[in-house]
Design a protein around this motif. Sequence first.
Motif, PDB file in Angstrom:
ATOM      1  N   ALA A   5       0.841  -1.145   0.012  1.00 39.14           N
ATOM      2  CA  ALA A   5       0.060  -0.080  -0.060  1.00 39.14           C
ATOM      3  C   ALA A   5       0.924   1.144  -0.071  1.00 39.14           C
ATOM      4  O   ALA A   5       1.956   1.226   0.417  1.00 39.14           O
ATOM      5  N   VAL A   6       0.369   2.294  -0.750  1.00 36.99           N
ATOM      6  CA  VAL A   6       1.042   3.690  -0.734  1.00 36.99           C
ATOM      7  C   VAL A   6       0.210   4.574  -0.128  1.00 36.99           C
ATOM      8  O   VAL A   6      -1.083   4.524  -0.382  1.00 36.99           O
ATOM      9  N   LEU A   7       0.774   5.750   0.485  1.00 38.55           N
ATOM     10  CA  LEU A   7      -0.096   6.977   0.764  1.00 38.55           C
ATOM     11  C   LEU A   7       0.810   8.195   0.571  1.00 38.55           C
ATOM     12  O   LEU A   7       1.875   7.938   0.850  1.00 38.55           O
ATOM     13  N   THR A   8       0.290   9.220   0.590  1.00 35.84           N
ATOM     14  CA  THR A   8       0.904  10.598   0.526  1.00 35.84           C
ATOM     15  C   THR A   8       0.337  11.316   1.649  1.00 35.84           C
ATOM     16  O   THR A   8      -0.890  11.423   2.134  1.00 35.84           O
ATOM     17  N   SER A   9       1.329  11.889   2.495  1.00 41.25           N
ATOM     18  CA  SER A   9       1.116  12.493   3.936  1.00 41.25           C
ATOM     19  C   SER A   9       1.772  13.698   3.991  1.00 41.25           C
ATOM     20  O   SER A   9       2.757  14.217   3.363  1.00 41.25           O
ATOM     21  N   GLY A  10       0.901  14.659   4.964  1.00 36.72           N
ATOM     22  CA  GLY A  10       1.387  15.794   5.087  1.00 36.72           C
ATOM     23  C   GLY A  10       1.429  16.962   4.193  1.00 36.72           C
ATOM     24  O   GLY A  10       0.481  16.958   3.238  1.00 36.72           O
ATOM     25  N   GLY A  11       2.280  18.008   4.119  1.00 33.31           N
ATOM     26  CA  GLY A  11       2.154  19.162   3.121  1.00 33.31           C
ATOM     27  C   GLY A  11       2.506  18.424   1.725  1.00 33.31           C
ATOM     28  O   GLY A  11       3.575  17.627   1.626  1.00 33.31           O
ATOM     29  N   ASP A  12       1.736  18.543   0.691  1.00 36.56           N
ATOM     30  CA  ASP A  12       2.039  18.022  -0.711  1.00 36.56           C
ATOM     31  C   ASP A  12       3.262  18.583  -1.188  1.00 36.56           C
ATOM     32  O   ASP A  12       3.422  19.628  -0.936  1.00 36.56           O
ATOM     33  N   ALA A  13       3.733  17.795  -1.921  1.00 34.50           N
ATOM     34  CA  ALA A  13       5.064  18.376  -2.737  1.00 34.50           C
ATOM     35  C   ALA A  13       4.930  18.045  -4.189  1.00 34.50           C
ATOM     36  O   ALA A  13       4.743  16.746  -4.414  1.00 34.50           O
ATOM     37  N   PRO A  14       5.433  18.783  -4.908  1.00 27.42           N
ATOM     38  CA  PRO A  14       5.699  18.451  -6.324  1.00 27.42           C
ATOM     39  C   PRO A  14       6.419  17.227  -6.537  1.00 27.42           C
ATOM     40  O   PRO A  14       7.756  17.265  -6.208  1.00 27.42           O
ATOM     41  N   GLY A  15       6.045  16.036  -7.358  1.00 29.61           N
ATOM     42  CA  GLY A  15       6.864  14.969  -7.465  1.00 29.61           C
ATOM     43  C   GLY A  15       6.368  13.673  -6.747  1.00 29.61           C
ATOM     44  O   GLY A  15       6.618  12.723  -6.962  1.00 29.61           O
ATOM     45  N   MET A  16       5.254  14.075  -5.882  1.00 29.97           N
ATOM     46  CA  MET A  16       4.624  12.994  -5.228  1.00 29.97           C
ATOM     47  C   MET A  16       3.882  11.853  -6.176  1.00 29.97           C
ATOM     48  O   MET A  16       3.874  10.787  -6.162  1.00 29.97           O
ATOM     49  N   ASN A  17       3.270  12.558  -7.244  1.00 30.26           N
ATOM     50  CA  ASN A  17       2.685  11.622  -8.308  1.00 30.26           C
ATOM     51  C   ASN A  17       3.790  10.985  -9.173  1.00 30.26           C
ATOM     52  O   ASN A  17       3.429   9.821  -9.317  1.00 30.26           O
ATOM     53  N   ALA A  18       4.915  11.514  -9.301  1.00 34.00           N
ATOM     54  CA  ALA A  18       5.958  10.644  -9.984  1.00 34.00           C
ATOM     55  C   ALA A  18       6.409   9.403  -9.263  1.00 34.00           C
ATOM     56  O   ALA A  18       6.638   8.448  -9.639  1.00 34.00           O
ATOM     57  N   ALA A  19       6.507   9.835  -8.000  1.00 37.63           N
ATOM     58  CA  ALA A  19       6.616   8.554  -6.800  1.00 37.63           C
ATOM     59  C   ALA A  19       5.554   7.487  -7.035  1.00 37.63           C
ATOM     60  O   ALA A  19       5.952   6.469  -6.941  1.00 37.63           O
ATOM     61  N   ILE A  20       4.372   8.053  -6.945  1.00 40.57           N
ATOM     62  CA  ILE A  20       3.215   6.921  -7.050  1.00 40.57           C
ATOM     63  C   ILE A  20       3.444   6.125  -8.196  1.00 40.57           C
ATOM     64  O   ILE A  20       3.155   4.719  -8.109  1.00 40.57           O
TER      65      ILE A  20
END
Length: 321
Positions: A5-20
């Motif tokens: 499972a993956v999640l993104t947390s806290g203040g969003d940051a450009p590049g999170m989608n690339a990591a997903i």
Amino acid sequence: MRKIAVLTSGGDAPGMNAAIRAIVRTSLNNDTGIIGFKNGYEGIIDNEYVTFDKRSVGNIIQRGGSILHTSRSLRFLKKKYRQVAENNLRALCIDGLIVIGGEGSTKGAIELSKISKTRCVVVPATIDRDMPLVGSTIGFDTAINTALSAIDKIRDTATTANVTHIVEVMGRDCGWLGIHAGIGAGAEVTIIPEVKIDITKLSKNIKNQLYRGKKGCIIILAEGGFPDGGQALADLLKEHDILDLRVTTLGHIQRGGNPSSVDRILATELGVDAVISLMNGASNVVIAKPINTIKRIDFEEIIKTDVKVDMYLHDLIENIA
Ligand code: F6P
């Protein structure tokens, strides 16, 4: 592994989608199921998730924000909700959890790991770069570039109109964003939370620079560098005879926008490695690529060495396409 499972947390940051994208494609390429919890840790508590296939992460590498959304979960600070999260992870047969986020999100992962059977790794993503040992974090480079393009514009008017500007950048209680913005923008002064401000010294410095013929100065004020913010600092400087001052707060524009090439590549490399490390049995680690230090290389060594491109990165392009 059965399922990650993956999640993104806290203040969003450009590049999170690339990591997903990198995480989803690497998991599926290795016959491992992959789900994404929505809204950070809130999604594990509420059992809100999406099941990914390869197409669900098409066309997102260039997009800012996070398709999974984020939150700063207050409930997750409480043990009883972390236990609810753990029960949900068990029921969904999640063997590995990848948390994409910054300092607070890492603390959340550490707390969860104390009660969870799920192996957990963190992919550092925050514009603040406020994590030790990891080097740059996903989003930091983009945020600097965004800040610089705004400060360059302010420089034009500052120089033309001969006015001193205070530009507030983000960073919470960490000065990295301020330092990089200050160097990149050629600022006259940068104030960061790590260094106690001395108003007399600061005003003398600005006056000297103007006396030496500078047409307007740029003072970068990193968040947390002065307790009451840019306007309060301007008011204080006015008491020290620096009268013509303007204040700009860059704010959340630093969090948005298309990720820079540096952030896309960092996010891809860290995302791929997060999955591989889980598959190799890793747990309770932060996946990082610390920055190289400056080196002095002899002419002789340079002349006898061939240029080699990074074939690992080359192969990644098709592997996760
Ligand atoms: O952590 C990223 C960050 O943008 C900080 O620089 C800033 O202090 C904070 O988040 C702002 O958070 P929020 O968007 O929740 O007000």
